[in-house]
Design an enzyme around this catalytic site. Sequence first.
Site, PDB file in Angstrom:
ATOM      1  N   VAL A 127     -16.574  19.637   6.656  1.00 37.98           N
ATOM      2  CA  VAL A 127     -17.335  20.063   7.844  1.00 37.98           C
ATOM      3  C   VAL A 127     -18.832  20.028   7.533  1.00 37.98           C
ATOM      4  O   VAL A 127     -19.644  19.509   8.306  1.00 37.98           O
ATOM      5  CB  VAL A 127     -16.908  21.481   8.299  1.00 37.98           C
ATOM      6  CG1 VAL A 127     -17.845  22.005   9.387  1.00 37.98           C
ATOM      7  CG2 VAL A 127     -15.459  21.474   8.800  1.00 37.98           C
ATOM      8  N   VAL A 130     -20.042  16.339   7.389  1.00 42.19           N
ATOM      9  CA  VAL A 130     -20.129  15.635   8.669  1.00 42.19           C
ATOM     10  C   VAL A 130     -21.204  16.271   9.563  1.00 42.19           C
ATOM     11  O   VAL A 130     -21.970  15.566  10.220  1.00 42.19           O
ATOM     12  CB  VAL A 130     -18.758  15.628   9.380  1.00 42.19           C
ATOM     13  CG1 VAL A 130     -18.901  15.256  10.848  1.00 42.19           C
ATOM     14  CG2 VAL A 130     -17.814  14.647   8.678  1.00 42.19           C
ATOM     15  N   GLU A 131     -21.271  17.604   9.574  1.00 39.43           N
ATOM     16  CA  GLU A 131     -22.223  18.257  10.483  1.00 39.43           C
ATOM     17  C   GLU A 131     -23.679  17.985  10.114  1.00 39.43           C
ATOM     18  O   GLU A 131     -24.492  17.705  10.989  1.00 39.43           O
ATOM     19  CB  GLU A 131     -21.974  19.767  10.526  1.00 39.43           C
ATOM     20  CG  GLU A 131     -20.703  20.168  11.272  1.00 39.43           C
ATOM     21  CD  GLU A 131     -20.807  19.941  12.782  1.00 39.43           C
ATOM     22  OE1 GLU A 131     -21.914  19.721  13.291  1.00 39.43           O
ATOM     23  OE2 GLU A 131     -19.762  19.978  13.446  1.00 39.43           O
ATOM     24  N   THR A 132     -24.008  18.094   8.832  1.00 38.61           N
ATOM     25  CA  THR A 132     -25.434  17.967   8.459  1.00 38.61           C
ATOM     26  C   THR A 132     -25.663  17.139   7.196  1.00 38.61           C
ATOM     27  O   THR A 132     -26.730  17.240   6.591  1.00 38.61           O
ATOM     28  CB  THR A 132     -26.069  19.361   8.230  1.00 38.61           C
ATOM     29  OG1 THR A 132     -25.412  19.992   7.112  1.00 38.61           O
ATOM     30  CG2 THR A 132     -25.955  20.244   9.458  1.00 38.61           C
ATOM     31  N   TYR A 316     -13.667  13.342  15.997  1.00 37.86           N
ATOM     32  CA  TYR A 316     -14.368  14.256  15.085  1.00 37.86           C
ATOM     33  C   TYR A 316     -13.375  14.897  14.109  1.00 37.86           C
ATOM     34  O   TYR A 316     -13.600  14.909  12.892  1.00 37.86           O
ATOM     35  CB  TYR A 316     -15.088  15.330  15.896  1.00 37.86           C
ATOM     36  CG  TYR A 316     -15.710  16.431  15.053  1.00 37.86           C
ATOM     37  CD1 TYR A 316     -17.013  16.317  14.567  1.00 37.86           C
ATOM     38  CD2 TYR A 316     -14.994  17.586  14.747  1.00 37.86           C
ATOM     39  CE1 TYR A 316     -17.576  17.313  13.790  1.00 37.86           C
ATOM     40  CE2 TYR A 316     -15.545  18.590  13.969  1.00 37.86           C
ATOM     41  CZ  TYR A 316     -16.836  18.444  13.492  1.00 37.86           C
ATOM     42  OH  TYR A 316     -17.379  19.438  12.723  1.00 37.86           O
TER      43      TYR A 316
END
Length: 408
Positions: A127, A130-132, A316
């Site tokens: 997570v 992928v997020e940042t 996602y």
Amino acid sequence: MIPDGMRFLTTLAVLAVVGEAPVALGSAPAQAGDFAACITDLKHTARKAGVSSAITTQALDITRPDANVLRLSTVQPEFKIPIWDYLGFLVDEQRVADGRAMIDTHDRTLRAAERRFGVDRYVIAAVWGVETDYGREAGKSFLPHALATLACRGSGRSKFWRGELVAALKLADRGDVPLNELYGSWAGAFGQTQFIPSTYQRLAVDFDGDGRRDLVNSVADALGSTANYLKRAGWRSGQPWMIEVKVAPHYHGPQGRNDKAPLSTWAARGVTRADGALLSGGGQAGLLLPAGPSGPGFLVFRNFDAIYAYNHAESYALAISHLADRLAGYPPLRTPWPTDDPGLSRAERLHLQQLLLANGYDIGEADGKIGPVTRAAIAEAERSLGMPPTGRAGQKIYHALGGKSGGR
Ligand code: CA
């Protein structure tokens, strides 16, 4: 994490790291006086909700709406990204290698989060990745201005944005995150794992024990909070999230994340593991065939749904699930995607742009981000080479311009 109802923008948010500024369709004009009155009203709302006047004044002392936020909030996705490009970008070798290094560095924190919340540490790390990109791309919009702009000039959901604004100001007011560090996506997601303020209020935890919940500066707080989020979304400790499978070439049986059945039922329907081994184990799973029966298939479990809750898009959740597998040491997908023109790695994207520049296409600086300007140049290059103009950064145009797989 992007609020419900903004699903298509999720892809753009995730791919903001890919894209140049998307093309805006324009926004409704509004009077400057209306905006100022709305800000005054927002200040009252914040004060009434208990935010200090110092924070309220500092945060909302603005005279103009954030033009960038208005542009991004009205954008339409003009380019549908094939699933193999989407996954190929989010789960490339660089993100896998970076993730493994980050897992080494933060091993103790990740194991502690896994113990306390029961969520697999590779999923927590995925997570984050992928997020940042492991904290490197957390967003550049100043949240109070972005959220005030959306509340006062946005095309709808004003009440929702007001609520997020007040939640953000409360976080600053209680000292979780300094006001001047409230930077994130145009839609208000911020910190290392991109929580929106109301979710932050509800689910963030102080995992490094310093008394503050700081998902911007504390990796431990961000990873612990992400684990807490997934646990609250129904994560089942020790259970799988996804396995790659194969179906018969003309499979037309049940499909879908919500159409779950025991693995024995899937085995009876002719589904095998991707390596041909028999399915075994407990738990109920649904079948996803994002590119049809000839492409990779996936059995997805209840834990996949917990990941889906983080950001409502199956693509996602597939990216997080697959990246988690790769971080845990599993190989790339076994079944190739049904395309004769696979996408490019990050290094290849950058090299493609350099090749376009070398061939006289003015795309500005090569930065590896494939946005409308690069896509227009790709289409033009394809046309001049007698290829169908797709505008897509794939292996075919890359090789046609002299690129070699591997990005050099
Ligand atoms: Ca803390």
